[in-house]
Design a protein around this motif. Structure first.
Motif, PDB file in Angstrom:
ATOM      1  N   GLY A   1       1.926  -1.617  -0.976  1.00  0.00           N
ATOM      2  CA  GLY A   1       2.716  -0.406  -0.710  1.00  0.00           C
ATOM      3  C   GLY A   1       3.015  -0.245   0.772  1.00  0.00           C
TER       4      GLY A   1
ATOM      5  N   CYS B   1      -2.790   8.026   0.163  1.00  0.00           N
ATOM      6  CA  CYS B   1      -3.557   6.951   0.829  1.00  0.00           C
ATOM      7  C   CYS B   1      -4.467   7.524   1.904  1.00  0.00           C
TER       8      CYS B   1
ATOM      9  N   GLY C   1       0.059  -5.316  -4.430  1.00  0.00           N
ATOM     10  CA  GLY C   1       0.833  -4.067  -4.391  1.00  0.00           C
ATOM     11  C   GLY C   1       0.391  -3.179  -3.246  1.00  0.00           C
TER      12      GLY C   1
ATOM     13  N   LEU D   1       4.471 -11.231  -3.450  1.00  0.00           N
ATOM     14  CA  LEU D   1       3.729 -11.530  -4.688  1.00  0.00           C
ATOM     15  C   LEU D   1       4.113 -10.515  -5.765  1.00  0.00           C
ATOM     16  N   ASP D   2       4.772 -11.023  -6.795  1.00  0.00           N
ATOM     17  CA  ASP D   2       5.028 -10.238  -8.007  1.00  0.00           C
ATOM     18  C   ASP D   2       4.091 -10.822  -9.055  1.00  0.00           C
ATOM     19  N   VAL D   3       3.218 -10.005  -9.606  1.00  0.00           N
ATOM     20  CA  VAL D   3       2.181 -10.537 -10.496  1.00  0.00           C
ATOM     21  C   VAL D   3       2.774 -11.324 -11.671  1.00  0.00           C
ATOM     22  N   ARG D   4       4.048 -11.068 -12.005  1.00  0.00           N
ATOM     23  CA  ARG D   4       4.659 -11.741 -13.162  1.00  0.00           C
ATOM     24  C   ARG D   4       5.091 -13.156 -12.845  1.00  0.00           C
TER      25      ARG D   4
ATOM     26  N   ALA E   1      -4.734  -0.915  -5.619  1.00  0.00           N
ATOM     27  CA  ALA E   1      -4.806   0.538  -5.798  1.00  0.00           C
ATOM     28  C   ALA E   1      -3.519   1.070  -6.402  1.00  0.00           C
ATOM     29  N   ASN E   2      -3.671   1.863  -7.436  1.00  0.00           N
ATOM     30  CA  ASN E   2      -2.542   2.590  -8.017  1.00  0.00           C
ATOM     31  C   ASN E   2      -1.399   1.689  -8.442  1.00  0.00           C
ATOM     32  N   THR E   3      -1.737   0.563  -9.035  1.00  0.00           N
ATOM     33  CA  THR E   3      -0.691  -0.366  -9.469  1.00  0.00           C
ATOM     34  C   THR E   3      -0.621  -0.529 -10.997  1.00  0.00           C
TER      35      THR E   3
ATOM     36  N   HIS F   1       9.644  -4.240  -1.565  1.00  0.00           N
ATOM     37  CA  HIS F   1       8.847  -3.416  -0.651  1.00  0.00           C
ATOM     38  C   HIS F   1       8.229  -4.218   0.493  1.00  0.00           C
TER      39      HIS F   1
ATOM     40  N   HIS G   1      -3.622   1.234   3.411  1.00  0.00           N
ATOM     41  CA  HIS G   1      -4.954   0.773   3.004  1.00  0.00           C
ATOM     42  C   HIS G   1      -5.289  -0.525   3.734  1.00  0.00           C
TER      43      HIS G   1
ATOM     44  N   GLU H   1       3.192  -7.754  -1.512  1.00  0.00           N
ATOM     45  CA  GLU H   1       4.108  -6.821  -2.182  1.00  0.00           C
ATOM     46  C   GLU H   1       5.215  -7.600  -2.876  1.00  0.00           C
ATOM     47  N   THR H   2       5.931  -6.900  -3.728  1.00  0.00           N
ATOM     48  CA  THR H   2       7.132  -7.466  -4.334  1.00  0.00           C
ATOM     49  C   THR H   2       8.224  -7.522  -3.253  1.00  0.00           C
TER      50      THR H   2
HETATM   51  C1  LIG Z   1       2.128   3.663  -6.527  1.00  0.00           C
HETATM   52  S1  LIG Z   1       2.386   2.244  -5.564  1.00  0.00           S
HETATM   53  C2  LIG Z   1       0.797   1.991  -4.850  1.00  0.00           C
HETATM   54  C3  LIG Z   1       0.882   1.399  -3.489  1.00  0.00           C
HETATM   55  C4  LIG Z   1      -0.464   1.322  -2.733  1.00  0.00           C
HETATM   56  N1  LIG Z   1      -1.342   0.335  -3.319  1.00  0.00           N
HETATM   57  C5  LIG Z   1      -1.122   2.678  -2.699  1.00  0.00           C
HETATM   58  O1  LIG Z   1      -2.225   2.834  -3.225  1.00  0.00           O
HETATM   59  O2  LIG Z   1      -0.513   3.584  -2.126  1.00  0.00           O
HETATM   60  C6  LIG Z   1       2.510   0.961  -6.783  1.00  0.00           C
HETATM   61  C7  LIG Z   1       2.756  -0.410  -6.181  1.00  0.00           C
HETATM   62  O3  LIG Z   1       2.699  -1.392  -7.221  1.00  0.00           O
HETATM   63  C8  LIG Z   1       3.617  -2.410  -6.876  1.00  0.00           C
HETATM   64  N2  LIG Z   1       4.008  -3.196  -8.056  1.00  0.00           N
HETATM   65  C9  LIG Z   1       4.714  -2.766  -9.127  1.00  0.00           C
HETATM   66  N3  LIG Z   1       4.969  -3.789  -9.956  1.00  0.00           N
HETATM   67  C10 LIG Z   1       4.416  -4.889  -9.388  1.00  0.00           C
HETATM   68  C11 LIG Z   1       4.352  -6.267  -9.763  1.00  0.00           C
HETATM   69  N4  LIG Z   1       4.958  -6.705 -10.881  1.00  0.00           N
HETATM   70  N5  LIG Z   1       3.708  -7.122  -8.954  1.00  0.00           N
HETATM   71  C12 LIG Z   1       3.128  -6.692  -7.816  1.00  0.00           C
HETATM   72  N6  LIG Z   1       3.159  -5.400  -7.406  1.00  0.00           N
HETATM   73  C13 LIG Z   1       3.796  -4.515  -8.180  1.00  0.00           C
HETATM   74  C14 LIG Z   1       4.798  -1.638  -6.293  1.00  0.00           C
HETATM   75  O4  LIG Z   1       5.634  -2.458  -5.517  1.00  0.00           O
HETATM   76  C15 LIG Z   1       4.104  -0.535  -5.505  1.00  0.00           C
HETATM   77  O5  LIG Z   1       3.907  -0.865  -4.153  1.00  0.00           O
END
Ligand SMILES: C[S@@+](CC[C@H](N)C(=O)[O-])C[C@H]1O[C@@H](n2cnc3c(N)ncnc32)[C@H](O)[C@@H]1O
Length: 197
Positions: free
Chosen positions: A35, A8, A33, A82-85, A100-102, A60, A39, A56-57
């Motif tokens: 994290g 990050c 997400g 927020l869990d996207v599902r 980012a990175n999700t 986290h 950011h 975040e879920t």
């Molecule tokens: C590699 S980390 C990236 C975190 C941050 N955005 C970054 O760039 O450092 C992946 C993130 O995706 C989130 N994530 C995974 N599954 C998810 C879901 N179903 N809904 C929302 N977030 C999710 C995780 O909780 C995690 O914080």
């Protein structure tokens, strides 16, 4: 204790340069997400006209909340779970979305839900920016990304670097028009879509 992601710290400035332009007309951005929240804190500080809604879920969320509270910025509201599902998402009045990175961490089914949720949330002219590694025409952009994908799938078979074309098809099905693909350091991309009118 606040966690720190070194990635990050390295990628926040290159991403900021893209977001300055992409979110120029936005007022409230939802980050999916978030994290560690690095950011969120950095972009909210650098882009003070934006209201930055981190999320975040459940797992986290406490660590993210601690960082957002510590930052104490007026344009950083408390993060939401927020869990996207889990649809519908617990947010309203969002102009644009950043993540980012999700997409390579969540399952493909969750990626589909990600775009379904974004599609339900965003109005005309809204922008979606997604940062991370992608494949193009089923090819990796580097050997290191191929090795990273192997590592991801050994750890969790449902995860993995996504194909740009498949992700773009999901975006298109939600009325998001592909606008730009920015080359970023360390073989990453920032993809930008805009909601058609
Ligand atoms: C590699 S980390 C990236 C975190 C941050 N955005 C970054 O760039 O450092 C992946 C993130 O995706 C989130 N994530 C995974 N599954 C998810 C879901 N179903 N809904 C929302 N977030 C999710 C995780 O909780 C995690 O914080």
């Amino acid at each position: 204790m606040l966690f720190l992601s070194e990635a990050c710290e390295r990628n926040k400035d290159p991403i900021l340069q893209i977001l300055r332009g992409a979110f120029a007309a936005s007022r409230t951005v939802l980050e999916i997400g978030s994290g560690t929240g690095q950011h969120a804190v950095y972009f909210a500080h650098q882009l003070p006209k934006l209201n930055w809604q981190s999320s975040e879920t459940a797992q986290h969320l406490p660590a993210l909340r601690a960082r957002i509270e510590q930052a104490g910025a007026v344009n950083l509201p408390p993060p939401v779970e927020l869990d996207v599902r889990r649809q519908p998402w617990p947010v309203t009045r969002i102009d644009s979305v950043f993540s980012a990175n999700t997409l390579h961490i969540m399952s493909w089914q969750a990626v589909e839900e990600f775009f379904r949720g974004v599609g339900a949330l965003l109005g005309a002219d809204a922008v979606l920016c997604v940062y991370g590694p992608f494949r193009y025409a089923a090819r990796y952009t580097s050997d290191s990304n191929e090795a990273f994908d192997r590592y991801l799938q050994e750890r969790d078979a449902a995860s993995g670097i996504r194909d740009f074309e498949a992700v773009n098809a999901l975006a298109a099905s939600e009325g998001l028009r592909f606008e730009a693909d920015h080359d970023m350091p360390a073989n990453n991309r920032t993809l930008v879509w805009r909601r058609g009118t």
